[in-house]
Design a protein around this motif. Structure first.
Motif, mmCIF file in Angstrom:
data_model
loop_
_atom_site.group_PDB
_atom_site.id
_atom_site.type_symbol
_atom_site.label_atom_id
_atom_site.label_comp_id
_atom_site.label_asym_id
_atom_site.label_seq_id
_atom_site.Cartn_x
_atom_site.Cartn_y
_atom_site.Cartn_z
ATOM 1 N N SER A 113 32.808 26.182 -19.476
ATOM 2 C CA SER A 113 34.029 26.411 -18.715
ATOM 3 C C SER A 113 34.556 25.098 -18.152
ATOM 4 O O SER A 113 33.788 24.291 -17.637
ATOM 5 N N PHE A 114 35.869 24.907 -18.276
ATOM 6 C CA PHE A 114 36.490 23.774 -17.601
ATOM 7 C C PHE A 114 36.452 24.020 -16.107
ATOM 8 O O PHE A 114 36.577 25.150 -15.644
ATOM 9 N N SER A 115 36.305 22.953 -15.348
ATOM 10 C CA SER A 115 36.439 23.012 -13.906
ATOM 11 C C SER A 115 37.870 22.592 -13.587
ATOM 12 O O SER A 115 38.353 21.599 -14.114
ATOM 13 N N HIS A 116 38.549 23.355 -12.766
ATOM 14 C CA HIS A 116 39.944 23.064 -12.435
ATOM 15 C C HIS A 116 40.052 22.702 -10.954
ATOM 16 O O HIS A 116 40.312 23.554 -10.121
ATOM 17 N N PRO A 117 39.851 21.425 -10.617
ATOM 18 C CA PRO A 117 39.834 21.033 -9.207
ATOM 19 C C PRO A 117 41.189 21.099 -8.515
ATOM 20 O O PRO A 117 41.262 21.364 -7.338
ATOM 21 N N ARG A 118 42.265 20.861 -9.266
ATOM 22 C CA ARG A 118 43.592 20.893 -8.672
ATOM 23 C C ARG A 118 44.436 21.910 -9.409
ATOM 24 O O ARG A 118 44.448 21.945 -10.630
ATOM 25 N N SER A 124 41.660 18.761 -17.178
ATOM 26 C CA SER A 124 40.446 18.931 -16.386
ATOM 27 C C SER A 124 39.641 17.645 -16.388
ATOM 28 O O SER A 124 39.628 16.916 -17.377
ATOM 29 N N THR A 125 38.958 17.400 -15.292
ATOM 30 C CA THR A 125 38.139 16.198 -15.172
ATOM 31 C C THR A 125 36.651 16.484 -15.320
ATOM 32 O O THR A 125 35.849 15.564 -15.312
ATOM 33 N N SER A 126 36.296 17.758 -15.464
ATOM 34 C CA SER A 126 34.884 18.089 -15.674
ATOM 35 C C SER A 126 34.747 19.418 -16.414
ATOM 36 O O SER A 126 35.679 20.223 -16.460
ATOM 37 N N ILE A 127 33.574 19.583 -16.984
ATOM 38 C CA ILE A 127 33.242 20.813 -17.703
ATOM 39 C C ILE A 127 31.863 21.268 -17.247
ATOM 40 O O ILE A 127 31.016 20.445 -16.883
ATOM 41 N N VAL A 128 31.661 22.568 -17.230
ATOM 42 C CA VAL A 128 30.376 23.145 -16.839
ATOM 43 C C VAL A 128 29.778 23.801 -18.078
ATOM 44 O O VAL A 128 30.437 24.589 -18.754
ATOM 45 N N VAL A 137 22.390 24.839 -15.631
ATOM 46 C CA VAL A 137 23.833 24.633 -15.639
ATOM 47 C C VAL A 137 24.043 23.149 -15.371
ATOM 48 O O VAL A 137 23.436 22.584 -14.462
ATOM 49 N N GLN A 138 24.888 22.523 -16.203
ATOM 50 C CA GLN A 138 25.186 21.104 -16.029
ATOM 51 C C GLN A 138 26.686 20.923 -15.832
ATOM 52 O O GLN A 138 27.483 21.577 -16.508
ATOM 53 N N VAL A 139 27.032 20.039 -14.907
ATOM 54 C CA VAL A 139 28.425 19.657 -14.702
ATOM 55 C C VAL A 139 28.578 18.259 -15.284
ATOM 56 O O VAL A 139 27.854 17.335 -14.900
ATOM 57 N N LEU A 140 29.509 18.127 -16.239
ATOM 58 C CA LEU A 140 29.734 16.855 -16.916
ATOM 59 C C LEU A 140 31.164 16.383 -16.639
ATOM 60 O O LEU A 140 32.104 17.178 -16.725
ATOM 61 N N SER A 141 31.314 15.100 -16.311
ATOM 62 C CA SER A 141 32.662 14.573 -16.103
ATOM 63 C C SER A 141 33.283 14.248 -17.453
ATOM 64 O O SER A 141 32.598 13.884 -18.406
ATOM 65 N N LEU A 142 34.590 14.421 -17.512
ATOM 66 C CA LEU A 142 35.339 14.168 -18.737
ATOM 67 C C LEU A 142 36.171 12.901 -18.569
ATOM 68 O O LEU A 142 36.548 12.578 -17.452
ATOM 69 N N LEU A 147 26.859 13.134 -17.097
ATOM 70 C CA LEU A 147 26.197 14.142 -16.275
ATOM 71 C C LEU A 147 26.428 13.854 -14.798
ATOM 72 O O LEU A 147 26.102 12.787 -14.298
ATOM 73 N N GLU A 148 27.036 14.825 -14.105
ATOM 74 C CA GLU A 148 27.281 14.704 -12.664
ATOM 75 C C GLU A 148 26.185 15.397 -11.857
ATOM 76 O O GLU A 148 25.763 14.897 -10.832
ATOM 77 N N CYS A 149 25.775 16.568 -12.316
ATOM 78 C CA CYS A 149 24.676 17.273 -11.667
ATOM 79 C C CYS A 149 24.161 18.371 -12.584
ATOM 80 O O CYS A 149 24.829 18.780 -13.528
ATOM 81 N N LYS A 150 22.937 18.823 -12.305
ATOM 82 C CA LYS A 150 22.389 19.961 -13.034
ATOM 83 C C LYS A 150 21.567 20.804 -12.084
ATOM 84 O O LYS A 150 20.982 20.303 -11.128
ATOM 85 N N VAL A 151 21.581 22.104 -12.359
ATOM 86 C CA VAL A 151 20.896 23.062 -11.505
ATOM 87 C C VAL A 151 20.093 23.991 -12.400
ATOM 88 O O VAL A 151 20.608 24.534 -13.380
#
Length: 158
Positions: A113-118, A124-128, A137-142, A147-151
């Motif tokens: 899923s794309f992350s939609h911050p604004r 989008s600037t990141s994808i999950v 679950v990993q959040v990756l910057s585009l 890799l920004e974070c993983k849980v």
């Protein structure tokens, strides 16, 4: 007469959306404008359709025997997860779908899923991404898939 003859109605649609058109100015900067473009993602292709004329403008097809398992669409991007753990970021540039970047993870992806911050952002600037095997679950910057974070989750991410 079928106005949208190129729209695939005989196969499941994984994602579909209207999109913005990216134009590159002489200065090199990009602008995003409303467009008549529509994207449909199926297991075998990403189609860019012009709804003004019902034309198929462009198609992106995975290489070899890879299939598209899931997809998400932002106002000017498409991200697809393929069999085998490959993730492809496509960008709409004028009237073409361009591969911006790809990532080979070599593990099957359970969710994307794309992350939609604004709210009004054109891209989008990141994808999950979620993973079957690790329950992560990993959040990756585009666009670089950094890799920004993983849980780690106790249950499978979907």
């Amino acid at each position: 007469m079928n106005e949208f003859a190129e729209l695939k109605i005989d196969t499941p649609t994984l994602a579909a959306s209207n999109v913005l058109q990216r134009k590159i100015l002489a200065s090199g900067k990009s602008t995003y404008e409303d467009s008549a473009y529509f994207i449909q993602v199926t297991q075998s292709a990403v189609l860019l359709l012009d709804t003004s004329y019902g034309n198929l403008e462009d198609v992106w097809v995975p290489e070899g025997k890879e299939k598209i398992l899931m997809a998400d669409i932002s106002p000017s991007q498409v991200c697809v997860a393929l069999t085998g753990g490959r993730v492809i970021l496509l960008q709409l540039n004028a009237d073409r779908l361009e591969v911006k970047r790809f990532l080979d993870l070599r593990t099957e992806i359970s969710s994307l899923s794309f992350s939609h911050p604004r709210k009004a952002a054109a891209y989008s600037t990141s994808i999950v991404l979620g993973f079957w095997s690790t329950h992560e679950v990993q959040v990756l910057s585009l666009p670089k898939f950094t890799l920004e974070c993983k849980v780690k989750l106790s249950r499978l991410p979907r």
